[in-house]
Design a protein around this motif. Structure first.
Motif, PDB file in Angstrom:
ATOM      1  N   HIS A 120       0.798  -1.257   0.085  1.00 30.36           N
ATOM      2  CA  HIS A 120       0.131  -0.034  -0.054  1.00 30.36           C
ATOM      3  C   HIS A 120       0.781   1.210  -0.127  1.00 30.36           C
ATOM      4  CE1 HIS A 120      -3.270  -2.449   0.751  1.00 30.36           C
ATOM      5  NE2 HIS A 120      -2.732  -3.084   1.719  1.00 30.36           N
ATOM      6  N   LYS A 125      -3.229  12.118   0.995  1.00 27.98           N
ATOM      7  CA  LYS A 125      -3.896  12.464  -0.276  1.00 27.98           C
ATOM      8  C   LYS A 125      -2.852  13.792  -0.809  1.00 27.98           C
ATOM      9  CE  LYS A 125      -7.664  14.323  -2.946  1.00 27.98           C
ATOM     10  NZ  LYS A 125      -9.172  14.662  -2.945  1.00 27.98           N
ATOM     11  N   GLN A 155       2.113   5.093 -11.389  1.00 27.96           N
ATOM     12  CA  GLN A 155       1.237   4.799 -10.376  1.00 27.96           C
ATOM     13  C   GLN A 155       1.951   5.362  -9.183  1.00 27.96           C
ATOM     14  OE1 GLN A 155       1.325   0.481  -8.908  1.00 27.96           O
ATOM     15  NE2 GLN A 155      -0.995   0.837  -8.734  1.00 27.96           N
ATOM     16  N   GLN A 159      -1.269   7.332  -8.031  1.00 25.12           N
ATOM     17  CA  GLN A 159      -1.951   6.824  -6.807  1.00 25.12           C
ATOM     18  C   GLN A 159      -2.234   7.804  -5.601  1.00 25.12           C
ATOM     19  OE1 GLN A 159      -1.527   2.693  -6.623  1.00 25.12           O
ATOM     20  NE2 GLN A 159      -2.320   2.199  -4.530  1.00 25.12           N
ATOM     21  N   ARG A 162      -5.377  10.158  -5.081  1.00 27.22           N
ATOM     22  CA  ARG A 162      -6.565   9.718  -4.579  1.00 27.22           C
ATOM     23  C   ARG A 162      -7.683   9.868  -5.662  1.00 27.22           C
ATOM     24  NH1 ARG A 162      -5.277   5.538  -1.598  1.00 27.22           N
ATOM     25  NH2 ARG A 162      -4.775   5.704   0.446  1.00 27.22           N
ATOM     26  N   TYR A 168      -9.422   7.913 -12.168  1.00 24.87           N
ATOM     27  CA  TYR A 168      -7.949   7.233 -12.092  1.00 24.87           C
ATOM     28  C   TYR A 168      -7.978   6.194 -13.401  1.00 24.87           C
ATOM     29  CZ  TYR A 168      -4.406   4.557 -10.618  1.00 24.87           C
ATOM     30  OH  TYR A 168      -2.848   3.619 -10.472  1.00 24.87           O
ATOM     31  N   THR A 172      -5.376   7.537 -16.638  1.00 24.05           N
ATOM     32  CA  THR A 172      -4.347   6.366 -16.836  1.00 24.05           C
ATOM     33  C   THR A 172      -4.355   6.049 -18.379  1.00 24.05           C
ATOM     34  OG1 THR A 172      -4.317   5.351 -14.663  1.00 24.05           O
ATOM     35  CG2 THR A 172      -3.374   4.147 -16.432  1.00 24.05           C
TER      36      THR A 172
END
Length: 248
Positions: A120, A125, A155, A159, A162, A168, A172
């Motif tokens: 993770h 954020k 990523q 990522q 958020r 997202y 991408t």
């Protein structure tokens, strides 16, 4: 058409399916395509073979996400990505095949280990940043040029922003579609889009397009954590094999 063995064709079809699954929502799956094909051909040839498959598969994603993307994120990351593609083009004749093989293996290994050790990313954020976007966009553009493996740096940047899931996925899709269309120019100039590669890509494209639909369905069926864990371990094994191959 490229002269592939039966095993080579099997790997090529699997690589095309991986690209389609990536465009269908399983984004990181596409990373295994070039490392896998590099087991039976040079990574330069593998990247050239897969680019048309990526470009055609991108069309479905662009249609699906034509209204769902973040312009600020693209504005901060694309300039660096285009510079990274330019660096890859400029260094294409400097870095030997073994060097490219090692880079492809190293990128895959770093990403796989990072995914296994740090599953993770930070939950804090962040906001889009021109500085971070340029840095990670540069790395993404370069690794995308070398082996279509630009997803890990991308990523790392996106990522922590958020973004909502749909935004997202759409951002991408747009980012890599633009990168792939731009890469057509240097790939053609370097001779990687030769008639044999294009003919082989044409045979593989239907499998990729069908897999886009399959990917959309699998996202709803297979537990995402389990699926990516299997892909990560597979990428780790292939990457170690490529590094050994380059050093040997």
């Amino acid at each position: 058409m490229l002269d592939l063995t039966v095993g080579g064709w099997v790997l090529a079809v699997i690589a095309a399916v991986a690209v389609g699954l990536a465009k269908g929502g399983l984004a990181m799956v596409g990373m295994i395509s070039v490392p896998m094909l590099s087991l039976v051909m040079s990574p330069v040839q593998a990247a050239g073979l897969m680019l048309p498959v990526y470009v055609v598969s991108d069309v479905g994603g662009l249609l699906a996400f034509r209204h769902h993307f973040d312009r600020r994120v693209l504005a901060t990351a694309l300039p660096g990505a285009l510079a990274g593609i330019g660096i890859g083009w400029a260094a294409a004749h400097v870095v030997p095949v073994d060097g490219v093989t090692f880079i492809v293996g190293a990128v895959g290994l770093i990403f796989a280990l990072n995914a296994l050790i740090r599953p993770h990313l930070s939950a804090q954020k962040r906001r889009p940043s021109p500085a971070r976007g340029t840095l990670w966009g540069l790395l993404s553009g370069y690794t995308s040029f070398v082996s279509h493996a630009g997803a890990p740096p991308w990523q790392v940047y996106v990522q922590p922003l958020r973004l909502p899931a749909l935004i997202y996925a759409g951002t991408t899709t747009w980012f890599f579609a633009i990168c792939n269309w731009v890469k057509l120019i240097p790939y053609a100039a370097l001779g990687q889009l030769n008639p044999a590669a294009l003919a082989t890509a044409a045979v593989l494209t239907p499998a990729a397009l069908a897999s886009v639909w399959i990917g959309l369905r699998l996202v709803r069926i297979i537990p995402e954590a389990l699926f990516y864990k299997l892909i990560t371990w597979g990428l780790l094994a292939v990457s170690l094999r490529l590094i050994w191959q380059a050093l040997a």
